[in-house]
Write an enzyme that holds these catalytic residues in place. Structure first.
Site, PDB file in Angstrom:
ATOM      1  N   CYS A   1      80.639  45.189  38.838  1.00 18.19           N
ATOM      2  CA  CYS A   1      80.046  45.946  39.266  1.00 18.19           C
ATOM      3  C   CYS A   1      80.290  46.346  40.021  1.00 18.19           C
ATOM      4  O   CYS A   1      80.478  46.358  41.265  1.00 18.19           O
ATOM      5  CB  CYS A   1      78.251  45.011  39.725  1.00 18.19           C
ATOM      6  SG  CYS A   1      76.583  45.913  40.154  1.00 18.19           S
TER       7      CYS A   1
ATOM      8  N   ARG B   1      79.937  45.174  27.208  1.00 12.97           N
ATOM      9  CA  ARG B   1      79.385  46.307  28.167  1.00 12.97           C
ATOM     10  C   ARG B   1      80.150  46.171  29.639  1.00 12.97           C
ATOM     11  O   ARG B   1      80.957  46.912  30.853  1.00 12.97           O
ATOM     12  CB  ARG B   1      78.062  45.827  27.915  1.00 12.97           C
ATOM     13  CG  ARG B   1      76.709  47.248  28.692  1.00 12.97           C
ATOM     14  CD  ARG B   1      76.557  46.486  30.470  1.00 12.97           C
ATOM     15  NE  ARG B   1      76.590  45.253  30.918  1.00 12.97           N
ATOM     16  CZ  ARG B   1      76.102  44.948  31.945  1.00 12.97           C
ATOM     17  NH1 ARG B   1      76.274  45.409  32.574  1.00 12.97           N
ATOM     18  NH2 ARG B   1      75.617  43.848  31.638  1.00 12.97           N
ATOM     19  N   ASP B   2      79.740  44.640  30.601  1.00  8.98           N
ATOM     20  CA  ASP B   2      80.162  44.472  31.841  1.00  8.98           C
ATOM     21  C   ASP B   2      81.265  44.453  32.016  1.00  8.98           C
ATOM     22  O   ASP B   2      81.529  44.294  33.361  1.00  8.98           O
ATOM     23  CB  ASP B   2      79.318  42.824  31.847  1.00  8.98           C
ATOM     24  CG  ASP B   2      79.483  42.729  33.920  1.00  8.98           C
ATOM     25  OD1 ASP B   2      79.741  43.475  34.563  1.00  8.98           O
ATOM     26  OD2 ASP B   2      78.992  41.837  33.883  1.00  8.98           O
TER      27      ASP B   2
ATOM     28  N   HIS C   1      74.777  34.119  33.958  1.00 11.10           N
ATOM     29  CA  HIS C   1      75.745  35.497  33.795  1.00 11.10           C
ATOM     30  C   HIS C   1      76.554  35.183  35.128  1.00 11.10           C
ATOM     31  O   HIS C   1      76.369  34.926  36.131  1.00 11.10           O
ATOM     32  CB  HIS C   1      75.379  36.706  33.897  1.00 11.10           C
ATOM     33  CG  HIS C   1      75.476  37.582  34.266  1.00 11.10           C
ATOM     34  ND1 HIS C   1      76.236  38.159  32.897  1.00 11.10           N
ATOM     35  CD2 HIS C   1      77.108  37.911  35.152  1.00 11.10           C
ATOM     36  CE1 HIS C   1      77.097  39.223  33.185  1.00 11.10           C
ATOM     37  NE2 HIS C   1      77.495  39.098  34.421  1.00 11.10           N
TER      38      HIS C   1
ATOM     39  N   HIS D   1      80.185  34.535  37.593  1.00 14.28           N
ATOM     40  CA  HIS D   1      81.853  35.999  38.157  1.00 14.28           C
ATOM     41  C   HIS D   1      82.308  33.938  38.624  1.00 14.28           C
ATOM     42  O   HIS D   1      82.149  33.338  38.844  1.00 14.28           O
ATOM     43  CB  HIS D   1      81.263  36.415  38.575  1.00 14.28           C
ATOM     44  CG  HIS D   1      80.841  37.868  38.365  1.00 14.28           C
ATOM     45  ND1 HIS D   1      81.078  38.921  38.820  1.00 14.28           N
ATOM     46  CD2 HIS D   1      80.213  37.997  36.697  1.00 14.28           C
ATOM     47  CE1 HIS D   1      80.312  39.903  38.162  1.00 14.28           C
ATOM     48  NE2 HIS D   1      80.031  39.767  37.487  1.00 14.28           N
TER      49      HIS D   1
ATOM     50  N   ASN E   1      83.613  38.504  35.383  1.00 18.40           N
ATOM     51  CA  ASN E   1      83.399  37.459  34.848  1.00 18.40           C
ATOM     52  C   ASN E   1      84.088  36.354  34.363  1.00 18.40           C
ATOM     53  O   ASN E   1      85.136  36.215  34.924  1.00 18.40           O
ATOM     54  CB  ASN E   1      82.367  38.543  33.580  1.00 18.40           C
ATOM     55  CG  ASN E   1      81.965  39.228  33.844  1.00 18.40           C
ATOM     56  OD1 ASN E   1      80.752  38.990  33.864  1.00 18.40           O
ATOM     57  ND2 ASN E   1      81.944  40.943  34.070  1.00 18.40           N
TER      58      ASN E   1
END
Length: 316
Positions: free
Chosen positions: A246, A19-20, A213, A215, A255
């Protein structure tokens, strides 16, 4: 008959690459390649995967096949299948697909919230409340996590007051989510800040404090993960090959690399339940599905240290 003991994972590594990671890549990875990648991640011992997001295909065509990926992922034993939903319509589609867990992004930055989901912070908390009510009515067994994005700073607004971050998480818990974690959406965090905010979060919402979460935009990803671990966090989002960022936070790339994070914990003697050799092998279907896309990671480049032996990992 004596059976060998199996170490119980001390931390949960939640893979968010499908997803990300993919939402920030211009190339559209085929569904077949995504399935091969998800299979390889599962084979390595990954037991939670965010397979996609239920958003309009016009917004993120890279994630248009999320429902199909959920159907496949549900066939993999022991896997928690997770999807991101930004609104009630997305939650309806996700619950209909059979996911085990929903993640909802709720920004602590008013400016980022308006750019990302076109709603204010308070409007997003109201949306969370509506999604919780829908979950309670249709699928009470599904877990919901509200991820507080831009918790450590915002590329649009700049500094985000820590009180706003903790207030946002507390409001989401009051709205009925099962947990609320903190996201370094922009890659601004430093270890002292991470430790301080997660300690405040745990003091405010207790065992409903969720995932870190983080980065690696400025090279502090692993240091920040270690600070979160020392503050009591036991669930960490990461992306194979360091894919991700993002699209509504300019310059916020990178990430934390799953491979490097797993190695750090295993080298420390903190069990992840993930087989490092099989995890490194999972890069191959990713490379095949995204030819020419840059992948990151120090461990894949340097290899395991001479003499390094990972404790026995049992992968179902």
């Amino acid at each position: 008959m004596h059976l060998p003991s199996v170490a119980v994972p001390a931390v949960l590594i939640s893979e968010v690459g499908p997803r990300d990671g993919l939402q920030s890549v211009k190339t559209i990875m085929s569904t077949a390649d995504k399935i091969r990648w998800i299979n390889a991640l599962h084979a390595s011992g990954i037991r939670e995967i965010e397979v996609g997001s239920f958003v309009p295909a016009s917004s993120l065509p890279q994630l248009a096949d999320t429902a199909e990926l959920v159907r496949h992922a549900l066939t993999l034993p022991g896997l928690t299948v997770m999807a991101l939903v930004p609104n009630l319509r997305g939650a309806q589609a996700a619950l209909a697909s059979g996911v085990h867990k929903l993640t909802i992004p709720v920004s602590a930055s008013e400016a980022h919230s308006l750019a990302n989901v076109r709603k204010s912070r308070d409007e997003m908390v109201a949306t969370v409340r509506d999604i919780v009510a829908l979950r309670n009515a249709l699928a009470p067994g599904v877990k919901i996590e509200a991820g507080v994005s831009t918790a450590f700073g915002c590329t649009i607004q700049g500094a985000v007051p820590e009180d706003d971050v903790i207030r946002t998480a507390a409001l989401c818990v009051a709205a009925g989510v099962d947990e609320s974690g903190l996201s370094d959406t922009t890659g601004y965090a430093n270890p002292a800040q991470v430790g301080r905010l997660f300690r405040r979060l745990r003091a405010e919402i207790g065992d409903k404090a969720g995932a870190a979460h983080l980065h690696n935009t400025r090279g502090l990803g692993l240091a920040n993960c270690l600070a979160a671990y020392e503050a009591g966090v036991r669930t960490f989002d990461a992306s194979l090959g360091g894919l991700g960022g993002c699209p509504y936070a300019p310059g916020a790339s990178g990430n934390v690399v799953t491979e490097d994070l797993v190695f750090m914990f295993e080298a420390m003697g903190v069990c992840t339940g993930i087989d490092l050799a099989k995890l490194l092998a999972a890069r191959e279907p990713l490379k095949a599905g995204l030819p020419g896309e840059a992948l990151y990671g120090m461990l894949p480049e340097a290899g395991l240290p001479k003499g390094f032996v990972q404790d026995a990992v049992h992968v179902d």
